[in-house]
Write an enzyme that holds these catalytic residues in place. Structure first.
Site, PDB file in Angstrom:
ATOM      1  CE  LYS A  50       2.725   3.697   4.547  1.00  0.00           C
ATOM      2  NZ  LYS A  50       2.010   2.118   4.498  1.00  0.00           N
ATOM      3  CB  SER A 124      -1.541   1.560   4.337  1.00  0.00           C
ATOM      4  OG  SER A 124      -0.609   1.948   4.928  1.00  0.00           O
ATOM      5  CB  SER A 148       0.448  -1.142   2.330  1.00  0.00           C
ATOM      6  OG  SER A 148      -0.786  -0.717   3.731  1.00  0.00           O
TER       7      SER A 148
END
Length: 534
Positions: A50, A124, A148
């Site tokens: 990420k 997210s 997330s």
């Protein structure tokens, strides 16, 4: 990971819209693969990171181009994986500054769920989840402050592990809410997730939030479910969760109240502790919805923060008493699913709905494991999350492995996956069973693609096309998705009887200029009338 594997990874990553922010080139991936010691525990295994976690050689953007910087070293959690032989493919998309649970808050695009139909991917850690679910990488790293690492897993039918806070170092991670942030792991199965966690965990002295701990493994944990739940009108998700009746029931009111503190209390102000200066200096660089969430932090005083901490301590006490009755709490990961259009209509309210059963975990110092729970009748992915107290990670993994789901996804196929056709074995080898034939609603066109296969395209002036309906076991969906070649993808197909199922659709650009064989009514009819391979 040989040359063929690198080519496959590069090809899949290249056609994944909105999933990747930056990637290493194929030559560098090949060099790294060739240099890997094959005796290492993760030798040659490709993974994604990420883009709020530092990877040397690639910029860290946190989903904001003007915030980007070039780190000079890997975050410790990344370095542990690299040292074990795993190969970083690149950095994945996220809700900007890891603020959101939708996957729709990024200037780099908004990836869909791998199940198509306009379904959000969840955030997210949107790109990290999709990169695993679409078969590009074996695992990925996300972060999880409010859910997330779990909501995107639920929406893409994969495993998501939110370890005990501090078990995986957050050094080299752009903070969202520093006291609550947690690095998470996505994988297609619990075995892979477990291998990754064993490598990635470990105390890092330079990280003030790093910690280690131990809790005895409970081989037969006492399971609990909530007394009442809100599914936001989604009867499909409610029915999917109903199979877990019979366990002890507990009141989760204190957990939900704690979760409300995260975005409706002064912990929003903690986000400003790290991002406030950038937000003040570059307000135009931050997406309006992200800016609106962050700026609510200005409305809290120091007294508000202390009052919230005092209330949270009371709620932690209530949560701790819950563990006297049960060892593992089972909840739906999300109460309902949303499309991108639905999120756009209410980005704040529906984001809060997505976090209803996730956002209390870090505030109450819980570990969590998310696993698929089949599909609803209308083809939406269902999921559950198992919660336990801090350092119960191994017990949760064992409990999750013991949960079996018999649900299947109904899949509509139109061409080479039909019974008797060349690619039907990809279904039969995964235990899929033929449910029968059906016809689409009269809004599709069938084209003969250059590959010799048919492509079903949505069209306003379409016709009804014959399809076969197959029941594919939920556990096999991820592996099947990995083999779908461009320009085909999964999406929602409307049938003649008014229902919708997941099925193969072709991108309209790929059908442009190709022979239109809609008049045949289906691939079998076209073949029998003298088409190719007849």
């Amino acid at each position: 990971m040989d040359d063929v594997d690198v080519d496959a990874v590069v090809e899949r990553a290249g056609r994944a819209e909105g999933v990747w922010i930056s990637r290493f080139g194929p030559d560098e991936l090949r060099e790294r693969a060739a240099a890997v010691d094959t005796g290492l525990p993760l030798a040659g295994v490709p993974f994604a990171v990420k883009d709020n976690i530092d990877v040397a050689g690639l910029p860290t953007t946190a989903g904001c181009p003007d915030f980007a910087y070039m780190p000079d070293r890997n975050a410790p959690v990344v370095q542990r994986l690299v040292d074990a032989g795993a190969i970083v493919v690149g950095k994945t998309n996220l809700d900007q500054f890891a603020t959101g649970l939708t996957g729709a808050r990024s200037p780099y695009g908004a990836p869909e769920s791998v199940f198509g139909g306009g379904l959000i991917s969840g955030g997210s850690s949107s790109g990290s989840a999709v990169a695993v679910a679409d078969g590009t990488v074996a695992f990925s790293l996300g972060t999880d402050t409010a859910g997330s690492g779990r909501v995107p897993a639920a929406l893409n039918g994969i495993v998501g592990v939110k370890p005990t806070r501090g078990l995986l170092s957050t050094l080299g991670v752009v903070p969202a809410c520093r006291s609550l942030d947690c690095v998470s792991v996505f994988a297609r199965d619990l075995t892979t997730a477990g291998r990754v966690l064993r490598v990635a965990r470990g105390f890092v002295r330079e990280d003030p939030w790093s910690r280690e701990g131990d809790r005895p493994l409970i081989a037969q944990p006492r399971m609990g479910v909530p007394e009442a739940l809100d599914f936001f009108g989604d009867s499909g998700q409610e029915k999917a969760f109903a199979r877990f009746g019979g366990a002890a029931t507990v009141d989760i009111g204190p957990l939900l109240e704690a979760g409300d503190l995260l975005y409706r209390g002064p912990w929003v102000a903690e986000r400003l502790a790290d991002l406030g200066e950038f937000l003040a200096a570059h307000p135009e660089s931050v997406l309006p919805v992200t800016r609106a969430v962050l700026e609510t932090g200005h409305g809290f005083t120091a007294a508000d923060a202390f009052r919230a901490q005092h209330r949270l301590q009371q709620l932690r006490n209530a949560a701790d008493r819950m563990w006297e009755r049960i060892d593992v709490l089972v909840l739906p990961t999300i109460g309902t699913t949303y499309t991108h259009d639905e999120i756009a209509a209410d980005p704040i309210g529906r984001n809060l709905n997505l976090g209803r059963y996730t956002q209390f975990a870090n505030l109450l110092d819980m570990a969590a494991v998310t696993v698929p729970n089949g599909f609803t009748a209308d083809g939406r992915p269902a999921s559950i999350t198992l919660f336990g107290p801090a350092f119960s990670d191994e017990t949760l993994a064992l409990a999750a492995a013991g949960i079996k789901t018999d649900d299947t996804m109904t899949l509509a196929v139109v061409g080479l996956h039909l019974d008797g056709e060349p690619r039907n074995h990809e279904l039969s080898e995964r235990g899929a069973t033929l449910a029968g034939t059906a016809r689409t609603a009269p809004r599709y066109r069938l084209h003969l693609l250059p590959s010799g296969a048919p492509g079903l395209v949505r069209g306003d002036d379409g016709a009804a096309i014959e399809v076969e309906l197959w029941h594919l076991p939920a556990a096999q969906v991820g592996g099947f998705l990995a083999g779908i070649p461009a320009p085909l993808s999964l999406g929602r197909i409307a049938l003649e009887d008014g229902t919708e199922v997941t099925g193969f659709l072709c991108e309209a650009y790929a059908a442009a200029g190709t022979p239109d064989i809609t008049a045949s009514g289906g691939w079998r009819n076209y073949r029998s009338s003298g088409g190719p391979n007849s």
